[in-house]
Design an enzyme around this catalytic site. Structure first.
Site: not given
Ligand code: ADP
Length: 380
Positions: A10, A76, A165, A194-195, A226, A268, A315-316, A318, A368
């Site tokens: 990636n 990717r 995604h 949500l990453g 973003r 976060f 990430g967020i 999970e 992924e």
């Protein structure tokens, strides 16, 4: 069957993540990343050096790429344009076509192509396969894929909502159906990825009917750096009045906006401690993020009409129980009731709604790399 492995690569603009994974068992044999590519302070000047470093790291891990049953290298690629919506074996012709669609994703596709070119030089005898982030959304219904702009202009420049995604949304939606022990064909679901990048999708019977990202990964939810949705009038206003050029505006919206733009922090975990110590900008950044997320959840419940399951991932999604709680608070009348104990405790794939909640809420870790590896072996 002997072990077989796929090397998943990636390549981003300043980082290269890699993972050597067994597509059959799903077991990851080695993983790592090379960061700060091309940055002034870094000893990694370009993707060539980054990939060589990655191979050294694999060797240090005891991996011999010549003797580990390497069957493919999976790359990717963020944007597949209108052409690419299946995992695609890379040859010179395909790479030339990837160069042609690069203007659709100027921040994302060029580093991926660079990674592909270097990897093909270093591993010339292994098949290289591109897996596209847009692929899953290729057949979005026209009403969801179409921008309400001049039709001929949109056709001439291939302007549509592509969605991103996709590998994650497809993988997680299949996992969610399996967890519920329901055939994918009969599940209506919302997936919230949500990453650092963030996107939502509404999926009916395994096929996406709506997603939050568009021509580029800038549309939709508020993200780490973003803006997500913004009045397109902001572009012309900044250009005309603030005298910013298009590159500056694009860079501001992609790299200096979102939660980072509002709070000065995009992670976060640190954002949470800032909020707890009374930082008003951090609180506003978080509130804007949550507000947008709730708007999308409400919209997608309406798009679906009937929803079986809402799933959090990345990430967020999970790891941040407060985000999940704030995103779904007060929605009992819409059929969603979280179980706070389940939300806060536990890890990995699990149900976090109450047994009585009409809509099930799940946490499903995305993977992924494994999904890309499986896509690769499907074309061999
Ligand atoms: P990427 O889009 O780079 O793949 P990830 O899916 O890895 O991103 O998500 C990274 C983000 O997840 C971090 O920036 C951070 O905001 C968030 N995150 C990771 N772990 C936690 C955690 N334990 N609690 C809260 N947020 C977390």
């Amino acid at each position: 069957m002997a072990d077989r492995h796929v090397l998943v690569i990636n390549s981003g603009s300043s980082s290269l993540k890699f993972q050597l994974v067994d597509p059959d068992s799903g077991i990851s044999r080695a993983t790592g990343s090379v960061d700060q590519i091309g940055e002034p302070s870094s000893e990694i000047p370009d993707h060539d050096a980054a990939l060589r470093r990655a191979f050294d790291m694999l060797a240090d891990d005891g991996v011999d790429l010549a003797d580990c049953g390497l069957v493919a290298v999976g790359h990717r690629v963020v944007h597949g344009g209108n052409q690419f919506h299946r995992p695609t074996l890379l040859d010179d012709e395909v790479i030339a076509e990837l160069h042609e669609i690069s203007p659709l994703a100027p921040l994302h596709n060029p580093p991926a192509i660079q990674g592909i070119e270097v990897a093909r030089e270093l591993l010339p005898d292994t098949p290289h396969i591109a897996v596209f982030d847009t692929a899953f959304f290729h057949h979005l219904p026209p009403a969801a894929a179409t921008y309400a702009i001049d039709r001929e202009l949109a056709q001439a420049w291939e302007i549509r909502r592509y969605g991103f995604h996709g590998t994650s949304h497809e993988y997680v939606s299949a996992q969610a159906a399996a967890f519920l022990d329901m055939p994918l064909q009969s599940v209506n679901q919302i997936v919230l990825h949500l990453g650092n990048g963030a996107s939502a999708s509404a999926i009916v019977g395994g096929r996406p009917v709506e997603t939050s990202m568009g021509l580029t990964p800038l549309e939709g939810l508020v993200m780490g750096t973003r803006s997500g949705d913004i009045d397109p009038g902001v572009y012309s206003y900044l250009w005309r009045t603030a005298k910013m050029n298009v590159d500056e505006i694009e860079s501001m919206l992609n790299k200096k906006s979102g939660v980072l733009g509002l709070a000065g922090e995009r992670d976060f975990r640190r954002l949470r401690s800032m909020i707890e110590s009374g930082d008003a900008a951090a609180k506003l950044g978080y509130d804007v993020f949550i507000h947008r997320l709730r708007k999308y959840i409400g919209a997608y419940l309406a798009v679906l009409g009937h929803t079986d399951v809402v799933t959090f991932t990345a990430g967020i999604g999970e790891h941040d129980a407060a985000v999940r709680r704030d995103a779904l608070a007060g929605l009992v009348e819409l059929g969603i009731e979280l179980d706070e104990g389940r939300n806060v405790d536990g890890s990995g794939m699990r149900r976090i709604s109450t047994d009585d909640s009409r809509i099930t809420v799940l946490v499903v870790p995305t993977n992924e790399e494994l999904a890309i590896a499986r896509d690769c072996v499907s074309v061999l």
